[in-house]
Design a protein around this motif. Sequence first.
Motif, mmCIF file in Angstrom:
data_model
loop_
_atom_site.group_PDB
_atom_site.id
_atom_site.type_symbol
_atom_site.label_atom_id
_atom_site.label_comp_id
_atom_site.label_asym_id
_atom_site.label_seq_id
_atom_site.Cartn_x
_atom_site.Cartn_y
_atom_site.Cartn_z
ATOM 1 N N ALA A 1 9.449 27.919 -36.760
ATOM 2 C CA ALA A 1 9.734 26.570 -36.258
ATOM 3 C C ALA A 1 9.667 26.537 -34.741
ATOM 4 O O ALA A 1 9.134 25.581 -34.162
ATOM 5 C CB ALA A 1 11.109 26.123 -36.744
ATOM 6 N N ARG A 2 10.150 27.573 -34.078
ATOM 7 C CA ARG A 2 10.117 27.616 -32.617
ATOM 8 C C ARG A 2 8.712 27.848 -32.073
ATOM 9 O O ARG A 2 8.260 27.105 -31.206
ATOM 10 C CB ARG A 2 11.024 28.737 -32.117
ATOM 11 N N THR A 3 8.052 28.893 -32.574
ATOM 12 C CA THR A 3 6.777 29.293 -31.975
ATOM 13 C C THR A 3 5.617 28.393 -32.371
ATOM 14 O O THR A 3 4.805 28.040 -31.534
ATOM 15 C CB THR A 3 6.435 30.752 -32.336
ATOM 16 N N LYS A 4 5.531 28.010 -33.609
ATOM 17 C CA LYS A 4 4.361 27.246 -34.060
ATOM 18 C C LYS A 4 4.562 25.742 -34.034
ATOM 19 O O LYS A 4 3.610 24.994 -33.872
ATOM 20 C CB LYS A 4 3.954 27.696 -35.467
ATOM 21 N N LEU A 5 5.810 25.303 -34.220
ATOM 22 C CA LEU A 5 6.060 23.862 -34.284
ATOM 23 C C LEU A 5 6.764 23.331 -33.040
ATOM 24 O O LEU A 5 6.917 22.129 -32.891
ATOM 25 C CB LEU A 5 6.883 23.520 -35.536
ATOM 26 N N GLY A 6 7.199 24.232 -32.167
ATOM 27 C CA GLY A 6 7.876 23.799 -30.949
ATOM 28 C C GLY A 6 9.251 23.206 -31.199
ATOM 29 O O GLY A 6 9.753 22.443 -30.370
ATOM 30 N N MET A 7 9.864 23.527 -32.298
ATOM 31 C CA MET A 7 11.186 22.981 -32.634
ATOM 32 C C MET A 7 12.269 23.808 -31.955
ATOM 33 O O MET A 7 12.116 24.998 -31.732
ATOM 34 C CB MET A 7 11.386 22.981 -34.148
ATOM 35 N N LEU A 8 13.371 23.151 -31.638
ATOM 36 C CA LEU A 8 14.513 23.823 -31.017
ATOM 37 C C LEU A 8 15.741 23.609 -31.879
ATOM 38 O O LEU A 8 15.865 22.590 -32.555
ATOM 39 C CB LEU A 8 14.762 23.256 -29.617
ATOM 40 N N SER A 9 16.668 24.550 -31.805
ATOM 41 C CA SER A 9 17.940 24.381 -32.517
ATOM 42 C C SER A 9 18.736 23.306 -31.787
ATOM 43 O O SER A 9 18.723 23.228 -30.550
ATOM 44 C CB SER A 9 18.725 25.686 -32.522
ATOM 45 N N PRO A 10 19.460 22.473 -32.520
ATOM 46 C CA PRO A 10 20.236 21.418 -31.857
ATOM 47 C C PRO A 10 21.426 22.009 -31.099
ATOM 48 O O PRO A 10 21.970 23.051 -31.472
ATOM 49 C CB PRO A 10 20.695 20.536 -33.014
ATOM 50 N N ARG A 11 21.803 21.312 -30.058
ATOM 51 C CA ARG A 11 22.993 21.722 -29.306
ATOM 52 C C ARG A 11 24.219 21.347 -30.129
ATOM 53 O O ARG A 11 24.178 20.380 -30.896
ATOM 54 C CB ARG A 11 23.041 21.017 -27.960
ATOM 55 N N PRO A 12 25.307 22.068 -29.995
ATOM 56 C CA PRO A 12 26.514 21.761 -30.787
ATOM 57 C C PRO A 12 26.994 20.316 -30.621
ATOM 58 O O PRO A 12 27.450 19.707 -31.580
ATOM 59 C CB PRO A 12 27.551 22.746 -30.260
ATOM 60 N N GLN A 13 26.865 19.749 -29.436
ATOM 61 C CA GLN A 13 27.327 18.381 -29.236
ATOM 62 C C GLN A 13 26.405 17.361 -29.906
ATOM 63 O O GLN A 13 26.790 16.202 -30.092
ATOM 64 C CB GLN A 13 27.502 18.049 -27.736
#
Length: 91
Positions: free
Chosen positions: A71-83
């Motif tokens: 998800a990070r490398t190929k789709l450019g997705m990031l984990s959401p911040r806790p807030q």
Amino acid sequence: MRVIGVLSLLILLLAVMASAIAVVWTRHQSRSLFVQLTQLQAQRDALNIEYGQLELEQATWAEPRRIDDEARTKLGMLSPRPQDVQLVRQP
């Protein structure tokens, strides 16, 4: 009677020549098919190796770490911040 003997000898000679040609042609076909079989066996072996590699790769697809990396490398997705995370509960 002499003509019949010569004719019989000629027919016999033609039959022997035809048999010899058939044997040579059959050997040639046999060798060609053997070469083709060897090539196909090598191709089969390469495909079996590739299949094994794909099976190993597939086994790692369900791992959460692998999904996160993809998800990070190929789709450019990031984990959401806790807030940014909201917990939704059913009443």
